[in-house]
Design a protein around this motif. Structure first.
Motif, PDB file in Angstrom:
ATOM      1  N   MET A   1      29.544  19.692  43.385  1.00  0.00           N
ATOM      2  CA  MET A   1      29.938  20.935  42.685  1.00  0.00           C
ATOM      3  C   MET A   1      30.700  21.596  43.445  1.00  0.00           C
ATOM      4  SD  MET A   1      29.118  20.539  39.459  1.00  0.00           S
ATOM      5  CE  MET A   1      28.294  19.073  38.887  1.00  0.00           C
ATOM      6  N   GLY A   2      31.805  22.306  42.675  1.00  0.00           N
ATOM      7  CA  GLY A   2      32.551  23.208  43.725  1.00  0.00           C
ATOM      8  C   GLY A   2      33.966  23.176  43.695  1.00  0.00           C
ATOM      9  N   ILE A   3      34.703  22.959  44.651  1.00  0.00           N
ATOM     10  CA  ILE A   3      35.983  23.351  44.771  1.00  0.00           C
ATOM     11  C   ILE A   3      36.682  22.123  45.675  1.00  0.00           C
ATOM     12  CG2 ILE A   3      38.241  24.469  45.166  1.00  0.00           C
ATOM     13  CD1 ILE A   3      36.578  27.209  44.598  1.00  0.00           C
ATOM     14  N   GLU A   4      37.605  21.470  45.238  1.00  0.00           N
ATOM     15  CA  GLU A   4      38.230  20.320  46.212  1.00  0.00           C
ATOM     16  C   GLU A   4      39.981  20.680  46.007  1.00  0.00           C
ATOM     17  OE1 GLU A   4      37.543  16.370  44.911  1.00  0.00           O
ATOM     18  OE2 GLU A   4      35.482  16.495  45.432  1.00  0.00           O
ATOM     19  N   THR A   5      40.481  20.465  47.350  1.00  0.00           N
ATOM     20  CA  THR A   5      41.795  20.892  47.397  1.00  0.00           C
ATOM     21  C   THR A   5      42.682  19.682  47.939  1.00  0.00           C
ATOM     22  OG1 THR A   5      41.583  21.760  49.346  1.00  0.00           O
ATOM     23  CG2 THR A   5      41.475  23.398  47.584  1.00  0.00           C
ATOM     24  N   GLN A   6      43.667  19.724  47.239  1.00  0.00           N
ATOM     25  CA  GLN A   6      44.740  18.674  47.974  1.00  0.00           C
ATOM     26  C   GLN A   6      46.232  18.984  47.765  1.00  0.00           C
ATOM     27  OE1 GLN A   6      43.523  15.190  45.410  1.00  0.00           O
ATOM     28  NE2 GLN A   6      45.404  15.210  44.239  1.00  0.00           N
ATOM     29  N   ARG A   7      46.894  18.345  48.721  1.00  0.00           N
ATOM     30  CA  ARG A   7      48.225  18.863  48.571  1.00  0.00           C
ATOM     31  C   ARG A   7      48.966  17.702  47.860  1.00  0.00           C
ATOM     32  NH1 ARG A   7      50.714  22.960  52.070  1.00  0.00           N
ATOM     33  NH2 ARG A   7      49.249  24.353  52.900  1.00  0.00           N
ATOM     34  N   GLU A   8      50.151  18.254  47.214  1.00  0.00           N
ATOM     35  CA  GLU A   8      51.107  17.163  46.477  1.00  0.00           C
ATOM     36  C   GLU A   8      52.661  17.774  46.666  1.00  0.00           C
ATOM     37  OE1 GLU A   8      50.347  17.353  42.201  1.00  0.00           O
ATOM     38  OE2 GLU A   8      48.378  16.410  42.583  1.00  0.00           O
ATOM     39  N   ASN A   9      53.463  16.928  46.358  1.00  0.00           N
ATOM     40  CA  ASN A   9      54.988  17.180  46.492  1.00  0.00           C
ATOM     41  C   ASN A   9      55.157  17.638  47.910  1.00  0.00           C
ATOM     42  OD1 ASN A   9      55.325  16.821  43.959  1.00  0.00           O
ATOM     43  ND2 ASN A   9      55.111  18.725  43.305  1.00  0.00           N
ATOM     44  N   ASP A  10      54.970  16.874  48.867  1.00  0.00           N
ATOM     45  CA  ASP A  10      55.043  17.237  50.300  1.00  0.00           C
ATOM     46  C   ASP A  10      54.557  18.287  50.789  1.00  0.00           C
ATOM     47  OD1 ASP A  10      56.778  14.832  50.733  1.00  0.00           O
ATOM     48  OD2 ASP A  10      58.652  15.935  50.160  1.00  0.00           O
ATOM     49  N   GLY A  11      53.385  18.793  50.290  1.00  0.00           N
ATOM     50  CA  GLY A  11      52.974  19.761  50.490  1.00  0.00           C
ATOM     51  C   GLY A  11      53.071  21.218  49.972  1.00  0.00           C
ATOM     52  N   GLN A  12      53.810  21.097  49.136  1.00  0.00           N
ATOM     53  CA  GLN A  12      54.280  22.314  48.315  1.00  0.00           C
ATOM     54  C   GLN A  12      53.495  22.777  47.229  1.00  0.00           C
ATOM     55  OE1 GLN A  12      58.612  22.610  47.609  1.00  0.00           O
ATOM     56  NE2 GLN A  12      59.078  21.953  49.745  1.00  0.00           N
ATOM     57  N   THR A  13      52.665  21.883  46.658  1.00  0.00           N
ATOM     58  CA  THR A  13      51.772  22.209  45.741  1.00  0.00           C
ATOM     59  C   THR A  13      50.252  21.842  46.255  1.00  0.00           C
ATOM     60  OG1 THR A  13      53.414  21.204  43.849  1.00  0.00           O
ATOM     61  CG2 THR A  13      51.185  21.371  43.210  1.00  0.00           C
ATOM     62  N   LEU A  14      49.506  22.933  45.941  1.00  0.00           N
ATOM     63  CA  LEU A  14      48.213  23.017  46.428  1.00  0.00           C
ATOM     64  C   LEU A  14      47.272  22.915  44.974  1.00  0.00           C
ATOM     65  CD1 LEU A  14      45.991  23.349  48.556  1.00  0.00           C
ATOM     66  CD2 LEU A  14      45.915  25.538  47.696  1.00  0.00           C
ATOM     67  N   VAL A  15      46.718  21.912  44.897  1.00  0.00           N
ATOM     68  CA  VAL A  15      45.746  21.436  43.623  1.00  0.00           C
ATOM     69  C   VAL A  15      44.351  21.876  43.945  1.00  0.00           C
ATOM     70  CG1 VAL A  15      44.982  19.740  41.907  1.00  0.00           C
ATOM     71  CG2 VAL A  15      47.274  19.425  42.960  1.00  0.00           C
ATOM     72  N   MET A  16      43.791  22.792  43.130  1.00  0.00           N
ATOM     73  CA  MET A  16      42.515  23.059  43.317  1.00  0.00           C
ATOM     74  C   MET A  16      41.670  22.658  42.112  1.00  0.00           C
ATOM     75  SD  MET A  16      43.459  26.874  44.713  1.00  0.00           S
ATOM     76  CE  MET A  16      41.553  27.584  44.633  1.00  0.00           C
ATOM     77  N   SER A  17      40.816  21.638  42.460  1.00  0.00           N
ATOM     78  CA  SER A  17      40.091  21.152  41.227  1.00  0.00           C
ATOM     79  C   SER A  17      38.708  21.828  41.377  1.00  0.00           C
ATOM     80  CB  SER A  17      39.955  19.733  41.699  1.00  0.00           C
ATOM     81  OG  SER A  17      41.008  18.798  41.664  1.00  0.00           O
ATOM     82  N   ILE A  18      38.144  22.367  40.040  1.00  0.00           N
ATOM     83  CA  ILE A  18      37.020  23.203  40.025  1.00  0.00           C
ATOM     84  C   ILE A  18      36.017  22.328  39.359  1.00  0.00           C
ATOM     85  CG2 ILE A  18      35.908  25.282  39.264  1.00  0.00           C
ATOM     86  CD1 ILE A  18      38.377  25.947  40.930  1.00  0.00           C
ATOM     87  N   GLN A  19      34.973  22.052  39.919  1.00  0.00           N
ATOM     88  CA  GLN A  19      33.860  21.122  39.301  1.00  0.00           C
ATOM     89  C   GLN A  19      32.520  22.280  38.877  1.00  0.00           C
ATOM     90  OE1 GLN A  19      34.519  19.907  42.797  1.00  0.00           O
ATOM     91  NE2 GLN A  19      36.241  18.714  42.101  1.00  0.00           N
ATOM     92  N   GLY A  20      32.044  21.709  37.744  1.00  0.00           N
ATOM     93  CA  GLY A  20      31.083  22.383  37.323  1.00  0.00           C
ATOM     94  C   GLY A  20      31.184  23.759  36.438  1.00  0.00           C
TER      95      GLY A  20
END
Length: 101
Positions: A1-20
């Motif tokens: 549970m918590g937050i996972e991050t990953q970059r998309e679009n050559d690093g210009q997009t930061l995706v933060m996934s929130i679990q729980g």
């Protein structure tokens, strides 16, 4: 549970996934996930695994929006469950954020 991050679009997009549960217990982790990140033009908060969010989560999203606009970046909310979408609509967040399917 918590937050996972990953970059998309050559690093210009930061995706933060929130679990729980997206509540005050994630305040520090949420802030650390985006503070000091360079070169981001777009923040995407993926709520597909978010079971619940409270008013402190709404406040955290507003702080992220403020920080992002200072950098000329935008914030989008993605993959909201029906329950989470309802909370966002009650708070009128569709006027402040792009809400994606």
């Amino acid at each position: 549970m918590g937050i996972e991050t990953q970059r998309e679009n050559d690093g210009q997009t930061l995706v933060m996934s929130i679990q729980g549960f997206f509540d005050f217990s994630l305040h520090k982790d949420f802030r650390q996930a985006y503070k000091g990140v360079e070169g981001v033009r777009r923040y995407v908060i993926d709520l597909s695994q978010t079971e619940y969010m409270d008013s402190s989560a709404l406040g955290m999203l507003l702080l992220l929006r403020e920080s992002a606009s200072d950098q000329g970046a935008e914030v989008a909310l993605r993959n909201c469950s029906r329950e989470v979408r309802k909370i966002l609509e009650i708070a009128n967040f569709q006027r402040l954020f792009t809400i994606e399917e």
